[in-house]
Design a protein around this motif. Sequence first.
Motif, PDB file in Angstrom:
ATOM      1  N   ASP A 143      -3.019  -5.140  -1.557  1.00 14.72           N
ATOM      2  CA  ASP A 143      -2.149  -4.614  -0.516  1.00 14.72           C
ATOM      3  C   ASP A 143      -2.804  -4.804   0.843  1.00 14.72           C
ATOM      4  O   ASP A 143      -4.019  -4.786   0.972  1.00 14.72           O
ATOM      5  CB  ASP A 143      -1.915  -3.114  -0.739  1.00 14.72           C
ATOM      6  CG  ASP A 143      -1.121  -2.875  -2.004  1.00 14.72           C
ATOM      7  OD1 ASP A 143      -0.297  -3.746  -2.336  1.00 14.72           O
ATOM      8  OD2 ASP A 143      -1.335  -1.837  -2.653  1.00 14.72           O
TER       9      ASP A 143
ATOM     10  N   THR B  61       1.155   5.765   1.085  1.00 17.24           N
ATOM     11  CA  THR B  61      -0.278   5.591   0.816  1.00 17.24           C
ATOM     12  C   THR B  61      -0.877   4.460   1.640  1.00 17.24           C
ATOM     13  O   THR B  61      -2.085   4.303   1.694  1.00 17.24           O
ATOM     14  CB  THR B  61      -0.498   5.244  -0.662  1.00 17.24           C
ATOM     15  OG1 THR B  61       0.242   4.052  -0.942  1.00 17.24           O
ATOM     16  CG2 THR B  61      -0.019   6.365  -1.561  1.00 17.24           C
TER      17      THR B  61
ATOM     18  N   THR C   2      -4.226   6.786  11.696  1.00 13.42           N
ATOM     19  CA  THR C   2      -4.852   6.189  10.514  1.00 13.42           C
ATOM     20  C   THR C   2      -6.344   5.987  10.803  1.00 13.42           C
ATOM     21  O   THR C   2      -6.816   6.309  11.889  1.00 13.42           O
ATOM     22  CB  THR C   2      -4.235   4.816  10.191  1.00 13.42           C
ATOM     23  OG1 THR C   2      -4.618   3.921  11.232  1.00 13.42           O
ATOM     24  CG2 THR C   2      -2.735   4.885  10.126  1.00 13.42           C
TER      25      THR C   2
ATOM     26  N   LYS D  24       5.499   1.782  -0.125  1.00  8.24           N
ATOM     27  CA  LYS D  24       4.039   1.943  -0.025  1.00  8.24           C
ATOM     28  C   LYS D  24       3.610   2.654   1.253  1.00  8.24           C
ATOM     29  O   LYS D  24       2.414   2.857   1.482  1.00  8.24           O
ATOM     30  CB  LYS D  24       3.376   0.563  -0.059  1.00  8.24           C
ATOM     31  CG  LYS D  24       3.483  -0.106  -1.409  1.00  8.24           C
ATOM     32  CD  LYS D  24       2.822  -1.456  -1.351  1.00  8.24           C
ATOM     33  CE  LYS D  24       3.068  -2.231  -2.628  1.00  8.24           C
ATOM     34  NZ  LYS D  24       2.759  -3.652  -2.451  1.00  8.24           N
TER      35      LYS D  24
ATOM     36  N   HIS E 176     -12.438  -0.347   7.579  1.00  8.82           N
ATOM     37  CA  HIS E 176     -11.218  -0.302   6.760  1.00  8.82           C
ATOM     38  C   HIS E 176     -10.254  -1.348   7.294  1.00  8.82           C
ATOM     39  O   HIS E 176      -9.229  -1.032   7.867  1.00  8.82           O
ATOM     40  CB  HIS E 176     -10.561   1.074   6.831  1.00  8.82           C
ATOM     41  CG  HIS E 176     -11.451   2.191   6.437  1.00  8.82           C
ATOM     42  ND1 HIS E 176     -11.576   2.616   5.134  1.00  8.82           N
ATOM     43  CD2 HIS E 176     -12.286   2.966   7.156  1.00  8.82           C
ATOM     44  CE1 HIS E 176     -12.443   3.600   5.081  1.00  8.82           C
ATOM     45  NE2 HIS E 176     -12.891   3.840   6.298  1.00  8.82           N
TER      46      HIS E 176
ATOM     47  N   GLY F   1      -0.753   1.484   0.769  1.00  4.40           N
ATOM     48  CA  GLY F   1      -1.325   0.526  -0.187  1.00  4.40           C
ATOM     49  C   GLY F   1      -2.576   1.060  -0.840  1.00  4.40           C
ATOM     50  O   GLY F   1      -3.363   1.764  -0.213  1.00  4.40           O
ATOM     51  N   THR F   2      -2.750   0.770  -2.111  1.00  3.99           N
ATOM     52  CA  THR F   2      -3.911   1.273  -2.837  1.00  3.99           C
ATOM     53  C   THR F   2      -4.692   0.170  -3.522  1.00  3.99           C
ATOM     54  O   THR F   2      -5.883   0.310  -3.773  1.00  3.99           O
ATOM     55  CB  THR F   2      -3.469   2.273  -3.927  1.00  3.99           C
ATOM     56  OG1 THR F   2      -2.370   1.688  -4.632  1.00  3.99           O
ATOM     57  CG2 THR F   2      -3.037   3.591  -3.320  1.00  3.99           C
ATOM     58  N   PHE F   3      -4.028  -0.947  -3.792  1.00  3.59           N
ATOM     59  CA  PHE F   3      -4.657  -2.010  -4.580  1.00  3.59           C
ATOM     60  C   PHE F   3      -5.438  -2.945  -3.660  1.00  3.59           C
ATOM     61  O   PHE F   3      -4.889  -3.535  -2.739  1.00  3.59           O
ATOM     62  CB  PHE F   3      -3.557  -2.773  -5.337  1.00  3.59           C
ATOM     63  CG  PHE F   3      -4.056  -3.935  -6.127  1.00  3.59           C
ATOM     64  CD1 PHE F   3      -5.165  -3.811  -6.964  1.00  3.59           C
ATOM     65  CD2 PHE F   3      -3.423  -5.166  -6.029  1.00  3.59           C
ATOM     66  CE1 PHE F   3      -5.621  -4.891  -7.684  1.00  3.59           C
ATOM     67  CE2 PHE F   3      -3.880  -6.248  -6.752  1.00  3.59           C
ATOM     68  CZ  PHE F   3      -4.985  -6.109  -7.586  1.00  3.59           C
ATOM     69  N   ALA F   4      -6.755  -3.026  -3.882  1.00  2.00           N
ATOM     70  CA  ALA F   4      -7.600  -3.772  -2.955  1.00  2.00           C
ATOM     71  C   ALA F   4      -7.604  -5.271  -3.228  1.00  2.00           C
ATOM     72  O   ALA F   4      -8.128  -6.042  -2.460  1.00  2.00           O
ATOM     73  CB  ALA F   4      -9.023  -3.239  -3.020  1.00  2.00           C
TER      74      ALA F   4
ATOM     75  N   ASP G  76      -5.982   4.338   5.584  1.00  2.00           N
ATOM     76  CA  ASP G  76      -5.222   5.507   5.135  1.00  2.00           C
ATOM     77  C   ASP G  76      -4.745   6.346   6.305  1.00  2.00           C
ATOM     78  O   ASP G  76      -5.264   6.242   7.408  1.00  2.00           O
ATOM     79  CB  ASP G  76      -6.118   6.407   4.253  1.00  2.00           C
ATOM     80  CG  ASP G  76      -6.387   5.765   2.917  1.00  2.00           C
ATOM     81  OD1 ASP G  76      -5.413   5.335   2.286  1.00  2.00           O
ATOM     82  OD2 ASP G  76      -7.568   5.676   2.531  1.00  2.00           O
TER      83      ASP G  76
ATOM     84  N   LEU H 193      -7.418  -2.236   3.842  1.00  2.00           N
ATOM     85  CA  LEU H 193      -6.772  -1.024   3.373  1.00  2.00           C
ATOM     86  C   LEU H 193      -7.209   0.138   4.236  1.00  2.00           C
ATOM     87  O   LEU H 193      -8.394   0.431   4.334  1.00  2.00           O
ATOM     88  CB  LEU H 193      -7.168  -0.738   1.918  1.00  2.00           C
ATOM     89  CG  LEU H 193      -6.473  -1.545   0.827  1.00  2.00           C
ATOM     90  CD1 LEU H 193      -6.986  -1.098  -0.531  1.00  2.00           C
ATOM     91  CD2 LEU H 193      -4.979  -1.412   0.915  1.00  2.00           C
TER      92      LEU H 193
ATOM     93  N   SER I 297      -2.590  -2.946   4.377  1.00  2.00           N
ATOM     94  CA  SER I 297      -2.022  -1.784   5.055  1.00  2.00           C
ATOM     95  C   SER I 297      -1.363  -2.169   6.367  1.00  2.00           C
ATOM     96  O   SER I 297      -0.301  -1.663   6.725  1.00  2.00           O
ATOM     97  CB  SER I 297      -3.116  -0.756   5.327  1.00  2.00           C
ATOM     98  OG  SER I 297      -3.766  -0.427   4.141  1.00  2.00           O
TER      99      SER I 297
END
Lengths: 289, 511
Positions: free
Chosen positions: B139, B113, B225, B110, B231, B115-118, B236, B234, B141
Amino acid sequence: MAEKHYASKRLAEKSNRILVYAILILVSVIWVLPFVYLIFQSFINIPSSKSFFPEAGNWTGQNYANLFNKDTPFFSWWINTFIIAFFTAALQTVLVLMTSYALSRLRFSGRQALMKLILILGMFPGFLGMLVIYYILKLLGLNTSVFSLILVYVASSAMSYYIAKGFFDTIPKSLDEAVLIDGGSKNTVFWQIILPLSKPIIIYTILVSFTGPWGDFMFGSYIRVAGGLQASQYTVAVGLQLLANEGHGLHDYGTFCAGAVLVSIPITALFFWLQRYYVEGIAGGAVKG
Amino acid sequence: MTKIQYLSLSKGERFLVNTGDFFKGIGTGFVNFFKGIPLALLKLWHKICAPFRTLKNAWVGGTWFTRGNFLIFGFSQFFHKEIFRGILYLLYEAVFIWFLIVIGVPNLAKLGTLGTFAGTSEFISDPSRGTTLSFVSGDNSFQILLYSIVTFLFIIIFIALWYFSIRDAKSLQDNIAVGRLSKNSQFFTDLTNKNYHTLLLAVPLVGLFAFTVIPVVFMIITGFTNYSNAHADLFDWVGFDNYGILFSGSGENSAVVTVFLRVLAWTLLWALIATFTNYFLGMVIALLINKKGIKLKKLWRTILILTIAVPQFVSLLLINRMLSNNGILTDLFVKWGWVKPSFSPFDNVLLARILIIVVNMWVGVPYTMLICSGILMNIPEDLYESARIDGASSFKMYTAITLPYMLFITFPYLLSQFVGNINNFNIIYLLSQGAPTFKSSGIIIPSSFGGNTVGETDLLITWIYKMSMIGDDKNYALACVLGLLVFIVIAILSLVFYGRSNSVKNEEDFQ
C-alpha cells in the motif's frame, strides 16, 4: 525688491533641481553598478582576480566558451526555457484574461467567494504542494520531461487574475451595455470591445508570463531531482543555479556570470521594447487591484 | 468628537487623535470580524436550507419527467429538447460512477488505516531462469490519501450537479407550463450570454483545482499524519500529535516554541518593514522623476526597469557573491579598514537583517517606482493648482494630496505585497540561507525541525522549506502543520484589512 525676490526663488529652484539630478544619478549608479560588475566578471579569469575592472591581461572569453561544452549544454537549456516560456505565455495569457474578464465584468453567484478563495490559496506556502503536483504529473506520465513545467505554470493561471481584473474594472461599463442593447452577446463584448481596448494589459500579461519561467528555479529543481532529468533537459534557471551552487559538481562562478548575461540580454531587450505597455498595464491594473 | 472640536486642536494633538483612530480602527476591524461570524453562520444556515426547499418542491410539484432527474441526470432535459445539457449531465454521472468503482471505493476503504501492507520482495530461485527478484508492491499511503481527496471532490461535484440537474428540470417544467418552449440551440446561446462565466472559467478552474486546491487540501490533512522520511511509504493518522510536538516545549523539542515565536516575530517585522521601505522609497524616486523640469524622465525610468528585466535569482546570487567572505564589497570594506578580514555580514543578527532589508529595497523599489509613477500621473492636476493658489508648500501638498491619494488607491497592492513578503522565499534562500544559525547562539533544534541549518534570518517559509525538503530527516507532516499555522495568521490579518479597504467596499463605484 520684487526682482530680488524672483532671482532668489529662481536660484533656489535651480539648486533644488541640481540636488534632484544628483540623487537620480546616485540612484542610477547604485542600481546599475552590480550589473556592470556582472558583465565584467563574465569576461574575467575568476580565480586570479578580485578587481572590479579586469586588468589588461586578464580578459578572457573562456567563460562563454564553457557554456557550450558537454557538461553545461547552455544552448539546450536556453532552447528548453524558450519553448516553455513561449507556450506558457501563449496559454497563460488567454486564461488570465478570461478569468479576469469573468471576475471583473460578469456577475454570477459565487464570484466574491471565488475571489476570496483565490486570495486565500495564494497565502499557502506553494512548495508544500510540489509533492502532490509531482505525483499528479507522474500519473499523467509527464514527470520525466521538463516541459511538464508548462502544464504546472499554466494551471495556476487563475491565481494571477489580479492586475488584469483591475485594468478591466476601469473600462466604463456603458460600453458593454451599448453592445448588449444592440443585441450582441457577452462574447462579442469580450472580443470586440474589451480586448481591443486592453492592449497594455495584454502585453503586460504576455511579458510577465513569458519572463516568469526564466527566473523560476523552485519547481524546476524539484523535477530535476525527483524525475532524474539529464543535464540537457534543464531550464536556464535550474542550470545557472547549479553553476552558482558551491556544493555542486557543475560549480563555476565565471560560467554562471556568462550564462546570466546571456539570459538577461533577450529579456532586457524585450522589456525595453515593450516598456511603455508594461508601465501602462501595471499602473492601470494596480490602480484598482 | 465633533468636527469643530477636532479643528480646534493643535497639530500635535490632531496627529495623536488620528493615530489613535487608526489603531482603534484596526481593533474595530478585528471585533467586527469576529462579531460578524454569528451573522455569517445564520446566513449560511439559510443558504443551506434553500436547496432542500427547492428539492422538495421539485419532488412534490414535479412531473415524472422532473422526478426522473433524481435518479438519472438530465432525464427531463432529454424529453424536452435540451439534448446537449442532458448529455453533459449524464456524461458526468457515468464518469463519476466509473471513477467511484475503479478508484474511489478501493482507496476510500483504506482511508481509515492509510494502508497496512508494506509490500514484499524476495529472491526466488528458478532453475530455468536463475534467481529473480519477486516484488509485490504494498500500500502507498500517499496515494490512498490523494485519491481519497480527489474522490471526495468528485462526490461534492456530483451532489452539486445532481441538485442543478433537478433544479433545471423543475424550471424547465415551469417554463413549459407557461408556454415557453425550450430548444437545443438555447444551450449555446446561454453559454455566450447568461452562462458566459462558465465558458470562461471552466479551464482556469480545472487547473486551479487540480494543481492548487487539491495540493493545499492534501497539505492540511497531512498535518494530522506522521508522513516523514521515516514513514515514506506507509504512514498513519496521529490526530493532533504534531501540534502537541510543536507546542509541548519539553524534551528535545523544548526549544521549538521559542524558535517558532522568534521566527514568527521576525517574519512579521520583516514583512512590515520590507513593504513600507519599498513603498516609500519607490514613491520618493517616482516623485523625483516626475518632478516638473526634470529632463530625461524616460532614461531614469529605463535604468530602474533594467533590474526588473534581469531575473531575480541572478541579481540575488550576484549580491550574495559580492557580500560573501571574499566578495568584492567585503574586500573593499576590509581595505578601508572598516571590518576584519574574516568578516562575513551574515555572522551578526542585526547586520544580517538590515542587509536583507536593504538588498530587498534594491530588488523591489523599481516595481513600486513604476506603479507609483503610473498613478502619480493620474492625480488630477487641479488639486495641486488650487493648493498652490492657497499658498501650500510642496511638502504640505505631498502630505495632504499625494500621500492620501496614493495610499487610498494602492491599498490592495500594499496588502498583496505584505502577504508576498511574508512568503518571500527567494530573498532569504538566495541571500543569507537563514544565517546566522540558532546553533551559534546555543539553541539546539531537533533535526526533524530543520536542525542546525535554521537561523535567525529564516522566515517561516524558509524554515518550512528546510524541514520538508532538505536533509535526511525530512518531516513533511510537521512542515504542513507549520504551514497551516502561517496561513491562518496571514489569512486572518489580511481578511481583516481586506474587508476594511475602501477599494474593495466600493468595488462598483469605480465602474
